[in-house]
Design an enzyme around this catalytic site. Sequence first.
Site, PDB file in Angstrom:
ATOM      1  N   ALA A 287     111.385 -28.651  -6.713  1.00 28.85           N
ATOM      2  CA  ALA A 287     109.984 -29.102  -6.692  1.00 28.85           C
ATOM      3  C   ALA A 287     109.050 -27.952  -7.098  1.00 28.85           C
ATOM      4  O   ALA A 287     109.330 -26.792  -6.780  1.00 28.85           O
ATOM      5  CB  ALA A 287     109.626 -29.616  -5.306  1.00 28.85           C
TER       6      ALA A 287
ATOM      7  N   ASP B 157     115.711 -20.918  -8.386  1.00 29.52           N
ATOM      8  CA  ASP B 157     114.333 -20.426  -8.325  1.00 29.52           C
ATOM      9  C   ASP B 157     113.887 -20.487  -6.874  1.00 29.52           C
ATOM     10  O   ASP B 157     113.338 -21.478  -6.411  1.00 29.52           O
ATOM     11  CB  ASP B 157     113.435 -21.288  -9.215  1.00 29.52           C
TER      12      ASP B 157
ATOM     13  N   CYS C  86     108.756 -15.566  -8.341  1.00 29.21           N
ATOM     14  CA  CYS C  86     107.440 -15.188  -8.848  1.00 29.21           C
ATOM     15  C   CYS C  86     106.882 -14.060  -7.985  1.00 29.21           C
ATOM     16  O   CYS C  86     105.705 -14.025  -7.646  1.00 29.21           O
ATOM     17  CB  CYS C  86     106.491 -16.385  -8.886  1.00 29.21           C
TER      18      CYS C  86
ATOM     19  N   CYS D  36     116.188 -25.417  -5.965  1.00 28.65           N
ATOM     20  CA  CYS D  36     114.856 -25.507  -5.346  1.00 28.65           C
ATOM     21  C   CYS D  36     113.915 -26.039  -6.418  1.00 28.65           C
ATOM     22  O   CYS D  36     113.175 -25.280  -7.040  1.00 28.65           O
ATOM     23  CB  CYS D  36     114.396 -24.150  -4.824  1.00 28.65           C
TER      24      CYS D  36
ATOM     25  N   GLY E  97     108.926 -29.502 -10.156  1.00 31.83           N
ATOM     26  CA  GLY E  97     109.710 -30.175 -11.177  1.00 31.83           C
ATOM     27  C   GLY E  97     109.451 -29.795 -12.617  1.00 31.83           C
ATOM     28  O   GLY E  97     110.032 -30.400 -13.506  1.00 31.83           O
TER      29      GLY E  97
END
Length: 839
Positions: A235, A317, A370, A233, A237
């Site tokens: 982007a 992520d 996050c 995943c 970047g």
Amino acid sequence: RQEEEERGLELAPMFRFFSWVLPLNSAFARVRVCTVLSWGSGVSGILTCRSFFIAMGRRQRKHLQKADEAPQEVGNRRENTGWEGGYPEIIKENKLFEHYYQELKIVPEGEWNHFMEALREPLPATIRITGYKSHAKEILHCLKNKYFKELQDLEVDGQKVEAPQPLSWYPEELAWHTKLSRKIIRKSPELEKFHQFLVSETESGNISRQEAVSMIPPLLLNVQPHHKILDMCAAPGSKTAQLIEMLHADMNIPFPEGFVIANDVDNKRCYLLVHQAKRLNSPCIMVVNHDASSIPRLQVETNGAKEVLFYDRILCDVPCSGDGTMRKNIDVWKKWTTMNSLQLHGLQLRIATRGVEQLAEEGRMVYSTCSLNPVEDEAVIASLLEKSEGSLELADVSSELPGLKWMPGVMQWKVMTKDGQWFREWSDVPQNRHTQIRPTMFPPKDEEKLKAMNLQRCLRILPHHQNTGGFFVAVLVKKAPMPWNRRQPKLLRKPLAADVPDALTATEETVAEKQVIKPEEITEAQETANSEGDSSKKEAVCGPPPSKRMKMCGFKEDPFVFISEDDPLFPPIQKFYALDPSFPKMNLLTRTQEGKKRQLYMVSKELRNVLLNNSEKMKVINTGIKVLCRNNDGEQGCAYRLTQEGIYTLYPFIKARILTVPIEDIKVLLTQENPFLSKFSSVTQKQAKDLVMGSIILKYEPDLQKPDALQCPIILCGWRGKTSIRSFVPKNERLHYLRMMGMEVFLGKESNPESKAESSKDKSKEREEEMDTQCQIAVQNGTNTKPKAEVREESTQGSLENVAEVDNRTENTKLSSKDKEDYVPAESRNGDDQSTMKN
């Protein structure tokens, strides 16, 4: 009329509901809704509609009258909000959030108030210096000795600016953070020079603005140059850029054995990912567009046999609720609810499961979010470990980032619904909640099994410990194939053994996942085997040549066409630049099968293997780095010129047309538009004397005897004209090199001061030749036109570059006969290279 008005007011709540469901901004839409409501009511329906409009008209008139009576008051309210658009400031309170995390006890006792205070403070700005480039030390030296020193004496909004500090846990002081928020850096006039530096260096790929906790997962992957890496995943970047840097740790190796495949499910975000990756100019990156939970299993050819591709490192992520980002995404304060985590848990588990399936044995996968919610963090890891039956284990990485403060993963947690109802175990969940709450959201019941999982090895980053965002990281190591991949289904054994005998049925040591291929993959392998007898030209084409139309899933990309071994295009290039025999010409590709090949791109050998064997099952958005670009003036020795973005990739193979120039000549090249040969040193003039017109390389080697001079090598792409030499370097790279040489390149908003490169002795003589400090390349006596024959090659690379035609692309410019012999176009640059600092 009075009766109709009263009736309209009675119906107002009902119409208000429909105004939420359907847009009622036009009279036509209102009539449509009224007609639906009054279906079959005849005349009464028309009266109802009329009554509604009368009532709405009265209300609207009253509202406008009140607004006209107190315009000053409204304006004052907008000014006092602190938001330029007049929106009220979001209150950073969420009682449900506080209740939930206090109950889970994820924050150490006595630290809750500090935790909440940190969440309400804006997130500090953090920058990372690109570690693999040779200029990293020079940029760090420039930051420390110039820009950071200037910040020490500044005051912004009446407060003294604290000097930026290095992140204690990031290697070699290549990451720094400051308590200044992004908004202050962008808006404060006192910080304008520092902001311009950050923007310019970010566009050049030398600096990345990246949140501190976001830098942790790539560091824990422990990437080596030979690793095959999947970013599931990827982007926008920033983490992908870190992975590319690690692959190129040794700048003397132009083609590392490893590569990065960066994936994202959102087609539009894939192009943002392309922009970030392109700044690093690597031939070892491929951007693909797939759902990470079902990303296809790829095949590669090894010693003539097909093998399943397993990755040495995987970065997982996953999408998350993002409550660790409250400091920068303040909308989370009012939108946070436990339902976000409950809805994302299943997707996160599917993505992580697909990741470990494609991980090689002894490989590492980093799972990160996050979010601070155990349902998205430890619950996913525990479920993954439980169904792996010992194939996975959590790695102990507590000593790998000294200086990083973290909390261990939690061992027990509960699940709460959005209305505040708690459940400790799956058995407590009522039947009507089973669609929202799943068994994998709870910790294992078996205490021994839970203890063996070592969930305390997970890392939890809390905002108040080191002034960062909230984050969760877990490092998984694969010890054996996953249990569901250990045995083949009986129906698949015979076809698999017949089709791929060497790669998948060699020994019992390689049983496991190498033998497991899905039925659709077997069909694809058969099709690939059947097509092996085709011509080499057909083998070199990855996918059909479709028209580039916008579809629901995004653009349908043009094919990747590798040049064949007997292509007549290559010998003139090899002769003109005296390319080394070891040059991998088979790795050159274009994005068109018809017409002139305007641009040539290069990928590594490993990515070529991936492209050729998976073109039908993989949607590739972008790969390769542009190394050669077609000249309009093909008669001058060679039809292709070098490009600055690919110069570091080609340079090790080029043996001719290289000029070693002193630092003074580099300054002339970077500050003047088209300097005559007479303005260069005698050393440079002597080397250029016998060169025919065409593309050249300008190289600066640092002098170790002069420690005060620039101590990093510079390689520039240039052009040898009839009576002049010029460089083809994009604006921001020019500014970068000038800064490294100690020159002032501050760009004022209202004026364009002249460059200070020339000494006072020569200033009056060469004033007409100087360029302004913006280093913008002006095209004289010409207009930008594009030949029809070249329109066909509209690849992803081309679409990204076309945006910047006004400033950068001049390669198709029509020139007068007087200027044509000395002119060559400026180096094109990706049009999407807009710094993330601007956003």
